[in-house]
Design a protein around this motif. Structure first.
Motif, PDB file in Angstrom:
ATOM      1  N   ALA A  86       0.990  -1.128   0.137  1.00 45.53           N
ATOM      2  CA  ALA A  86      -0.135   0.160  -0.054  1.00 45.53           C
ATOM      3  C   ALA A  86       1.039   1.313   0.027  1.00 45.53           C
ATOM      4  O   ALA A  86       2.058   1.239   0.469  1.00 45.53           O
ATOM      5  N   ARG A  87       0.385   2.407  -0.475  1.00 44.86           N
ATOM      6  CA  ARG A  87       1.060   3.540  -0.576  1.00 44.86           C
ATOM      7  C   ARG A  87       0.852   4.146   0.872  1.00 44.86           C
ATOM      8  O   ARG A  87       0.135   4.021   1.787  1.00 44.86           O
ATOM      9  N   GLU A  88       2.051   4.624   1.449  1.00 43.49           N
ATOM     10  CA  GLU A  88       2.235   4.978   2.830  1.00 43.49           C
ATOM     11  C   GLU A  88       1.703   6.315   3.098  1.00 43.49           C
ATOM     12  O   GLU A  88       1.756   7.301   2.663  1.00 43.49           O
ATOM     13  N   GLN A  89       0.818   6.358   4.096  1.00 49.60           N
ATOM     14  CA  GLN A  89       0.421   7.509   4.889  1.00 49.60           C
ATOM     15  C   GLN A  89       1.577   7.946   6.053  1.00 49.60           C
ATOM     16  O   GLN A  89       1.853   7.208   6.930  1.00 49.60           O
ATOM     17  N   THR A  90       2.049   9.250   5.819  1.00 50.22           N
ATOM     18  CA  THR A  90       3.221   9.501   6.809  1.00 50.22           C
ATOM     19  C   THR A  90       2.888  10.637   7.603  1.00 50.22           C
ATOM     20  O   THR A  90       2.293  11.765   7.302  1.00 50.22           O
ATOM     21  N   ILE A  91       3.063  10.614   8.986  1.00 49.81           N
ATOM     22  CA  ILE A  91       2.811  11.146  10.113  1.00 49.81           C
ATOM     23  C   ILE A  91       4.131  11.617  10.852  1.00 49.81           C
ATOM     24  O   ILE A  91       4.654  10.626  11.393  1.00 49.81           O
ATOM     25  N   CYS A  92       4.635  13.030  10.679  1.00 48.22           N
ATOM     26  CA  CYS A  92       5.823  13.185  11.329  1.00 48.22           C
ATOM     27  C   CYS A  92       5.895  14.414  12.252  1.00 48.22           C
ATOM     28  O   CYS A  92       4.952  15.269  11.981  1.00 48.22           O
ATOM     29  N   ASP A  93       6.794  14.280  13.109  1.00 47.44           N
ATOM     30  CA  ASP A  93       6.975  15.788  14.192  1.00 47.44           C
ATOM     31  C   ASP A  93       5.610  16.153  14.528  1.00 47.44           C
ATOM     32  O   ASP A  93       5.472  17.591  14.526  1.00 47.44           O
ATOM     33  N   SER A  94       4.596  15.445  14.833  1.00 47.90           N
ATOM     34  CA  SER A  94       3.535  15.778  15.261  1.00 47.90           C
ATOM     35  C   SER A  94       3.288  15.286  17.008  1.00 47.90           C
ATOM     36  O   SER A  94       3.873  14.402  17.185  1.00 47.90           O
ATOM     37  N   PHE A  95       2.246  16.048  17.474  1.00 50.84           N
ATOM     38  CA  PHE A  95       1.907  15.828  18.894  1.00 50.84           C
ATOM     39  C   PHE A  95       0.267  15.515  18.755  1.00 50.84           C
ATOM     40  O   PHE A  95      -0.566  16.180  18.340  1.00 50.84           O
ATOM     41  N   PHE A  96       0.202  14.411  19.641  1.00 52.15           N
ATOM     42  CA  PHE A  96      -1.384  13.896  19.823  1.00 52.15           C
ATOM     43  C   PHE A  96      -1.539  13.861  21.492  1.00 52.15           C
ATOM     44  O   PHE A  96      -0.954  12.959  22.207  1.00 52.15           O
ATOM     45  N   THR A  97      -2.185  14.850  22.072  1.00 50.72           N
ATOM     46  CA  THR A  97      -2.455  14.833  23.493  1.00 50.72           C
ATOM     47  C   THR A  97      -3.983  14.612  23.783  1.00 50.72           C
ATOM     48  O   THR A  97      -4.826  15.506  23.017  1.00 50.72           O
ATOM     49  N   ASN A  98      -4.457  13.894  24.721  1.00 46.95           N
ATOM     50  CA  ASN A  98      -5.975  13.858  25.132  1.00 46.95           C
ATOM     51  C   ASN A  98      -6.927  13.540  24.124  1.00 46.95           C
ATOM     52  O   ASN A  98      -7.978  14.301  24.144  1.00 46.95           O
TER      53      ASN A  98
END
Length: 327
Positions: free
Chosen positions: A114-126
């Protein structure tokens, strides 16, 4: 800054403005967002990225903030190949980012292609998923997701993967931190089907991650399928649950722990001395949605549960392999 020279930087006034700017993007387009903080109302729909390859990045890492309930971003379509960089997601109630089944591939069962979905340098809180898996990121079947240099704190899910959940998918996680995430199974991360692929490199799993069903259910990671530990991961390795999965690491795992709720002191002593697998004789079976018939290489046991030790330290030892880099 984090803005690519080919990215045009724009201002964002509110959530509707952000949603429109992203949804109007063309394939192969890159947009740089100047710092913003927007709030999505319960009535507003998620940002939808469908069937195109785009890059969205924040001009200053962590200063493009999306708040609010529901899902913030929905990625779908067999031609989608999305890169998200430098964003901060807070307060979602149905996973901050949902990657729909078949995104990037068009067919079930081919996550590796599959083609890649990329998530970089990100913040996930609450962020949370009140009803299902993956409080921050929920990756559906036959998808490939690459997460790097990101931070997950105080995310929660009703079932599996408090921060990240992969379901019959390929999920690669590099140089990321997980703290105070929780779910009944897989407090920080779950890879929860026999055909799932999970690749871990250089991540830190804080002891504050919690599996609600108890310590045996993977406060850091609960996995099924193929797991590749490529080195540099730091965690209390007792917080890793491997349910019938094939584990590829620098440590040869030669013994499996069939665990059917029996009190077998001899077996417990044997595995403890082996310093590879904790027999955990008090374990009394899996919840219904984790009951997979699995077998080891020599004996036919199933279902069973693994809890892995790697020596006295908290450093997971693994293979050496270069992964993709963000942007």
């Amino acid at each position: 800054g984090n803005n690519d020279k080919n990215c045009r930087c724009i201002n964002v006034d509110d959530y509707d403005d952000l949603k429109g700017a992203i949804e109007r993007m063309s394939t192969n387009e890159c947009k740089c967002m100047r710092p913003f903080s927007v709030t999505k109302s319960p009535q507003e729909s998620p940002i939808e990225v469908e069937g195109k390859g785009i890059t969205i990045q924040c001009q200053k890492i962590g200063q493009c903030v999306i708040n609010g309930p529901g899902t913030h971003m929905f990625i779908r379509g067999e031609l989608s190949e999305t890169t998200i960089s430098g964003f901060r997601f807070r307060g979602a109630t149905e996973s901050a980012i949902v990657i729909s089944d078949g995104t990037g591939s068009g067919q079930r069962g081919d996550a590796e292609e599959a083609r890649e979905q990329t998530i970089c340098d990100s913040f996930f809180t609450n962020n949370q998923n009140y009803w299902h898996n993956g409080g921050a990121i929920k990756a559906g079947a036959a998808t490939s997701t690459y997460i790097a240099n990101s931070y997950f704190e105080s995310n929660a899910a009703a079932r599996m993967g408090g921060a990240v959940s992969g379901e019959s998918s390929k999920v690669s996680v590099l140089d990321s931190t997980f703290a105070s995430n929780s779910a009944p199974v897989g407090g920080a991360l779950s890879s929860n089907q026999p055909d799932s692929i999970l690749i871990l490199t250089g991540n830190f799993f804080d002891d504050s991650n919690m599996a609600g069903l108890g310590p045996a259910y993977g406060p850091a990671v609960a996995a099924n399928g193929l797991v590749q530990d490529l080195g540099g991961n730091e965690a209390n390795t007792q917080d890793f649950m491997c349910l019938g999965c094939k584990l590829q690491t620098g440590v040869a795992i030669k013994k499996y722990q069939p665990n059917l709720g029996r009190d077998d002191e001899d077996r417990d002593e044997q595995y403890s001395n082996n310093n590879r697998v904790n027999a955990n004789a008090e374990y009394e079976g899996n919840p219904e949605f984790l009951e997979y018939e699995t077998y080891d290489e020599d004996d036919e046991w199933g279902p069973f549960h693994l809890k892995l030790y790697f020596g006295d330290g908290y450093q997971w030892q693994g293979l050496t392999k270069d992964l993709n880099v963000c942007l």
